[in-house]
Design a protein around this motif. Structure first.
Motif, short mmCIF file in Angstrom:
data_model
loop_
_atom_site.label_atom_id
_atom_site.label_comp_id
_atom_site.label_asym_id
_atom_site.label_seq_id
_atom_site.Cartn_x
_atom_site.Cartn_y
_atom_site.Cartn_z
N ILE A 130 28.09 -33.30 66.09
CA ILE A 130 27.70 -34.69 66.34
C ILE A 130 27.02 -34.83 67.70
CG2 ILE A 130 28.55 -37.04 66.67
CD1 ILE A 130 28.57 -36.10 63.77
N SER A 131 27.54 -34.12 68.70
CA SER A 131 26.96 -34.19 70.04
C SER A 131 25.57 -33.56 70.06
CB SER A 131 27.87 -33.48 71.05
OG SER A 131 29.15 -34.11 71.10
N SER A 132 25.42 -32.41 69.40
CA SER A 132 24.13 -31.73 69.40
C SER A 132 23.06 -32.52 68.64
CB SER A 132 24.27 -30.33 68.79
OG SER A 132 24.67 -30.42 67.43
N LEU A 133 23.48 -33.32 67.69
CA LEU A 133 22.53 -34.16 66.95
C LEU A 133 22.18 -35.44 67.69
CD1 LEU A 133 23.94 -33.84 63.30
CD2 LEU A 133 21.88 -32.77 64.23
N ILE A 139 26.28 -45.85 66.89
CA ILE A 139 26.81 -46.30 65.61
C ILE A 139 26.80 -45.18 64.57
CG2 ILE A 139 24.53 -47.16 64.96
CD1 ILE A 139 25.87 -49.26 63.24
N TRP A 140 25.83 -44.27 64.68
CA TRP A 140 25.69 -43.22 63.66
C TRP A 140 26.85 -42.23 63.70
CZ3 TRP A 140 22.58 -45.57 60.82
CH2 TRP A 140 21.51 -46.29 61.33
N ALA A 141 27.47 -42.06 64.84
CA ALA A 141 28.63 -41.17 64.90
C ALA A 141 29.80 -41.73 64.11
CB ALA A 141 29.04 -40.97 66.36
N SER A 208 39.15 -47.52 59.69
CA SER A 208 38.87 -46.27 60.41
C SER A 208 38.87 -46.50 61.92
CB SER A 208 37.52 -45.71 59.97
OG SER A 208 37.19 -44.55 60.72
N TRP A 209 39.48 -45.59 62.64
CA TRP A 209 39.49 -45.68 64.10
C TRP A 209 39.27 -44.33 64.77
CZ3 TRP A 209 42.85 -43.06 67.32
CH2 TRP A 209 43.93 -42.41 66.70
N PHE A 210 39.60 -43.25 64.09
CA PHE A 210 39.58 -41.95 64.75
C PHE A 210 38.16 -41.51 65.10
CE2 PHE A 210 39.83 -37.25 64.86
CZ PHE A 210 40.72 -37.12 65.91
N GLN A 211 37.19 -41.76 64.21
CA GLN A 211 35.80 -41.40 64.50
C GLN A 211 35.32 -42.10 65.77
OE1 GLN A 211 33.87 -39.21 62.85
NE2 GLN A 211 35.40 -38.72 61.31
N ALA A 212 35.60 -43.40 65.85
CA ALA A 212 35.19 -44.16 67.03
C ALA A 212 35.93 -43.68 68.27
CB ALA A 212 35.44 -45.65 66.79
N PHE A 213 37.22 -43.41 68.14
CA PHE A 213 38.03 -42.93 69.26
C PHE A 213 37.51 -41.59 69.78
CE2 PHE A 213 41.79 -40.53 70.76
CZ PHE A 213 42.15 -41.33 71.84
N LEU A 214 36.99 -40.77 68.86
CA LEU A 214 36.55 -39.43 69.21
C LEU A 214 35.15 -39.41 69.81
CD1 LEU A 214 37.42 -36.41 69.04
CD2 LEU A 214 36.29 -36.32 66.82
N TYR A 215 34.25 -40.20 69.24
CA TYR A 215 32.83 -40.08 69.59
C TYR A 215 32.29 -41.19 70.47
CZ TYR A 215 32.90 -36.68 65.77
OH TYR A 215 33.19 -35.62 64.95
#
Length: 289
Positions: A130-133, A139-141, A208-215
């Motif tokens: 995700i970081s390399s992209l 929002i896309w993450a 969902s919360w983990f994706q936002a928490f992570l990225y």
């Protein structure tokens, strides 16, 4: 037709059992609602069960006046709408394609999809990807990494497979292309399964919360679930949320329950509109002729 004694006993037992299941399911939510409207003393004494004790709305006023809460709330609505839209487009397209038994490489595509249900690259490789992209802190993450649920994909695939082929053949004879058949014949007949998938994806994306928490690092991009998570984890205290010395104890007592209630209300309001499609949509996609 006379009902036997054994059947009457079974019906009574079944009714009691289902009422017990309903009570056990609804009780935690009713307790949360009661606590959100109760005063500090009754909450700390553990006296709040199904009904509010010492009716109080101080915390509601605080949260509803918090600009951070409304900003995060708006982010959640945006993420849910965009993510659900992307998921429906991708899932419908993929399911319709692999439902065609004459598709070359069909088994490979299905196998690749099922493979991802049991194996994934892991947390660190996903983060690096995700970081390399360049999607981190955007929002896309949040909306793209889990765009397709394989479980939902297989249900929709089964639904499309059970659709009479004669309808598509007739549409093809009338001159429709594959896209024309999909948009003008297949999708109008798939309202039940489509509504069910929208509900599944919308609930998953809303919670969902983990994706936002992570990225996500920018607080202005956080969804409301991160706001709730910070409340539960104690990162945001009553004082930092805007409480005064007079009401900080009251706010600390039920700020979590108030935030939970405000978070789940919108998704609960969506359910009645798709309820009539829900059962038939799941069943139509779960059996084969």
């Amino acid at each position: 037709m006379q009902v036997s004694r054994g059947m009457r006993i079974f019906r009574v037992f079944n009714l009691v059992f289902l009422l017990l299941v309903v009570f056990l399911t609804v009780y935690p939510f009713l307790n949360i609602i009661a606590q959100s409207f109760s005063s500090e003393g009754f909450i700390n004494a553990g006296q709040v069960n199904l009904f509010p004790m010492g009716f109080n709305t101080e915390t509601y006023k605080l949260i509803l006046a918090d600009s951070t809460f409304w900003n995060n709330y708006g982010n959640t609505v945006l993420y849910t709408v965009v993510a659900t839209g992307i998921s429906m487009v991708l899932t419908t397209s993929f399911a319709y394609a692999i439902a065609k038994k004459d598709l070359k490489g069909r088994s490979l595509f299905i196998g690749l999809a099922v493979f991802t249900m049991f194996f994934n690259g892991g947390l660190i490789p996903n983060y690096v990807l995700i970081s390399s992209l360049g999607m981190r802190d955007s929002i896309w993450a949040v909306v793209l990494p889990n765009a397709i649920s394989v479980f939902n994909l297989l249900i929709m695939k089964s639904f499309f497979e059970n659709m009479p082929r004669e309808l598509e053949e007739a549409a093809s004879i009338d001159g429709l292309t594959q896209y024309g058949i999909l948009f003008r014949v297949v999708l109008p007949l798939s309202k039940a399964i489509m509504a069910t998938m929208v509900l599944f994806y919308a609930v998953a994306n809303w919670n969902s919360w983990f994706q936002a928490f992570l990225y996500l690092d920018n607080p202005d991009l956080f969804p409301v679930t991160i706001y709730l998570r910070n409340m539960i984890a104690g990162v945001t205290t009553a004082g930092s949320a805007g409480g005064t010395a007079e009401n900080v104890g009251q706010i600390a007592a039920n700020i979590q329950s108030v935030t939970i209630v405000l978070t789940v209300i919108p998704i609960l309001c969506v359910y009645p509109f798709v309820q009539k499609y829900f059962f038939s949509g799941v069943m139509l996609g779960s059996v084969k002729e």
